[in-house]
Design an enzyme around this catalytic site. Sequence first.
Site: not given
Lengths: 304, 304, 304, 304
Positions: C64, C67, C240, C189, C258
């Site tokens: 992630s 991103k 998160y 993605y 992760v």
Amino acid sequence: MKDLQGILHEIADLVAPLCRQGEVASYIPSLGEVSPDNFGMCVAMADGSIYGAGDWRTPFSIQSISKVFSLALVMSYDYESIWKRVFREPSGTPFNSMIQLEADRGIPRNPFINAGALVVTDRLLTLTGDAAGSVRGLLRSESGNASIDIDAVVAASEADHGHRNASMAHLLASYGNLENPVDLVLENYFKQCAMEMNCEDLAKASLFLARQGVSAGGSPFLSPNQSKRVNAVMLTCGTYDAAGEFAYRVGLPGKSGVGGGIVAIIPGRCSITVWGPALGPNGNSVAGIAALDAFTSRTGWSIF
Amino acid sequence: MKDLQGILHEIADLVAPLCRQGEVASYIPSLGEVSPDNFGMCVAMADGSIYGAGDWRTPFSIQSISKVFSLALVMSYDYESIWKRVFREPSGTPFNSMIQLEADRGIPRNPFINAGALVVTDRLLTLTGDAAGSVRGLLRSESGNASIDIDAVVAASEADHGHRNASMAHLLASYGNLENPVDLVLENYFKQCAMEMNCEDLAKASLFLARQGVSAGGSPFLSPNQSKRVNAVMLTCGTYDAAGEFAYRVGLPGKSGVGGGIVAIIPGRCSITVWGPALGPNGNSVAGIAALDAFTSRTGWSIF
Amino acid sequence: MKDLQGILHEIADLVAPLCRQGEVASYIPSLGEVSPDNFGMCVAMADGSIYGAGDWRTPFSIQSISKVFSLALVMSYDYESIWKRVFREPSGTPFNSMIQLEADRGIPRNPFINAGALVVTDRLLTLTGDAAGSVRGLLRSESGNASIDIDAVVAASEADHGHRNASMAHLLASYGNLENPVDLVLENYFKQCAMEMNCEDLAKASLFLARQGVSAGGSPFLSPNQSKRVNAVMLTCGTYDAAGEFAYRVGLPGKSGVGGGIVAIIPGRCSITVWGPALGPNGNSVAGIAALDAFTSRTGWSIF
Amino acid sequence: MKDLQGILHEIADLVAPLCRQGEVASYIPSLGEVSPDNFGMCVAMADGSIYGAGDWRTPFSIQSISKVFSLALVMSYDYESIWKRVFREPSGTPFNSMIQLEADRGIPRNPFINAGALVVTDRLLTLTGDAAGSVRGLLRSESGNASIDIDAVVAASEADHGHRNASMAHLLASYGNLENPVDLVLENYFKQCAMEMNCEDLAKASLFLARQGVSAGGSPFLSPNQSKRVNAVMLTCGTYDAAGEFAYRVGLPGKSGVGGGIVAIIPGRCSITVWGPALGPNGNSVAGIAALDAFTSRTGWSIF
């Protein structure tokens, strides 16, 4: 009580002005093209006699009403094991909500919301190898009309506009609650919903639920206990998040579809179908609910 | 079918081992002190005959079962206007949840969850000036037992432990959905729930719902239509978020309380009360539900 | 203050015992096989000097953290229009929740939860024709390491276990919030998340956010205002539903993955990367957060 | 950069047309009577110099801004133990929502939503015996204005319209998360929110957060670490469910109140107060946010 045929004609006149209240489902073109002025109603008595009024022999897309038949089929093969994969509680939220599905870790609230019906179709696919074909076979044999079939245009159109159902199926799969590939489950689900029938055939096909599970041919399709339980689930969960309202106004087990059809059952007595394409805010036929309301008021027939 | 009295004795034996499954409600001391080994059952037939077994004449706290009587009273005075202030949909969430109340802008999902019952009590207070007294009056006159009364210790104890109900009442008030002062509504609500009755009196007091609204004295307390509708709300909403499960297993309109009592109705035939203090995860009597399940299986009586 | 290199060595010793706290992500096999005993840390100063400790040159899956780079790329092309399709508010719920996505009618809460990142990838795909390739290009040019690439095994594995992301992408599509086909968006993605890098390359590649948007080559990649805003979104949404906790303990803009990596920025001063595969309950590296906490305590560097 | 005084005058002119956008809070009469045309702004530099523009010396109701001071007081007495009773995560939902409070079993998401602030006030009450008085004392000593006081009319009015806060307090109590009686906590909370101050006094009173916790008198009120952490919580949680938007546009720790005031901190440099009574949809001053946005753009001062 007046004669039943007379009551049906009266009701058809009574609800005609309501046909333009509500909105015809338009998320796929073929549903959106249906005129809201259609209204049909049929009563199939447990003894086999049939009464109809209005457009009761005009076919329409049964959509979610098919979920009653796929559930009955799964229970006929496999009785209780489906309940490990789907609850039987009212959802309390709109019919296509994914919120509860996530909160409940992939176990849908009941077999009549879309997520639950996908699980039932998946199970039927495992049991029979052809879920949509099995539903069609049951509808044909119970109604005695061998020409009942899937509307291929509607089925294809559902698939084209099926992102939301695809989303739900993938979410079920992510929780391990599908046995078959997502695409195959969706294909069977879209076909099963795209079955085209009229009020008469649908009333005949549902009659086993008013006869403790006995099929048109006289043999037991469901046990009395199973039949009673399908009716219980219809009463508490059959009309999306308006189940309480439907029980209050109509007071019968019932299942609606976005094609504007509704099936209701008076156990021991009859099955009733109504069809009016324009839907209220909860996705149920406005004219159809009014017709069922009038029918129970005039006949005094109720389970309560 | 065996004789009814024999069936009740059989069921009392059958469910005795279940009495220690589940947990006795203990949020207030007086409830927590009740022995889980109690089990009582009573059937009051529409013709007035009475059958009982086990501890059917031992009084217990009726708790949420009182909500059926306050709703019936409000409908008897005022028919439909209460439905502007409370919905009649299953909640789909635990019985004391405030989540839906906020999402629905202060309109409770149904009259049988706590928030909805507070609104009904508030309305009854406006209509009669004494909501708990009105409920008591109805229970006395329908059961024929003039000694039925509020357990003052339980009522006081509820008030002492009533932060959650107080929270709900203030939230209702913040949305303008209470007509009377918060404290007065709470006092009446706690008293109404603290009514102490036994299975026999409760079965007699509920019998009007099996007789289309006709009271013990023979006069109409509710209209047939109102009686039918109270039963419909009981079926879809009477057992918290286990209403679907209850309909599936028992198949009757029913209302439970955390004191371990349950009232169920077979319209046209009888009212049934069971009492077993130990509760399952949804707040319903474990032995009581098993007893009702066995009862409908053995008698074959069902609304489906 | 001690010298920076010494501080990093101290921290590596300090957090070693924490490496076995938490769980290595195991939803795909290639992530699950990484040893939790790895720990690396790197600081890239705005002037270009580099400090590292532990396994800072061992590559890992950035997941992630990618991103941040896809968002920066979209903003570099298109500044503000992405904010019509994704909010920039903390989610307050677990990182893969679909609940808010439905409640917000298909507009993800922020670009750093999966749903929001899918929308950003979709936009980047429209802008460049190759979203994953664009991200790789940026990572290579900023780090100066032309061998940085997608781990094809991880990307394929993500696709195989990607029902939940597929569910989310279909839900976005059902709300009209994808411009490209679902499968293509998912492919890009998964590839973008499967980029393999070490702490050193990742710290260098992130340095533009500590230099008001100025790229490794000295030209403006983002404007100072854009750079500041990416940092603001990282602070409020980068970890998160533990963003508040991260701000409280670490007090820096940061983004976790992760794979166990975290990138943090001290505007005007440096970028920091840590890597420890074992994750805490919110999906952030346990050792990594402890290392950043120790780093800000020892240096006294903070934005607050 | 222009001189600071000039910038403030420019901003006051710039945002004047915005003062009629949004709505003045009207849930209590005394707030609703304030003219939306008021606009004030003040900057207190770490060195003690003060700059003001517009209605910067007109008192207003500080409302939720008081939550910063009660939190700081509790942390000054008791550092970390408050975090067992309240989280420090952004809420992601409107500022008075009870949904999360129930989902999180009575632990509020952060100390700046109402539920969390009630817990902080409760704790301060236990620590000092007079929560509202302690807040007033801090405001007086830090601002140097001994006439700062509670507006008794506003406090009484809050209590009269306080069903929602009463609901929340009872819900906290039902989870065992209040140490003092509900009514006493509410009284202190309403008084603390009803403090009346002007921009100048409020900027001075907040200055310790820009000076690493050092009080007006030069002694440490908070430790540098505590001060940094209060700022972190302000950044992630200080502007209700618009915290992400505020961070994106303004990029500073800030806390707003429904009276139209906002306090923002630039650590190491200054505190800034703005006041404009008309609120946007998230409950923050429209003119105030625009003024802070313009201020950071013109000065280039930012933490990112």
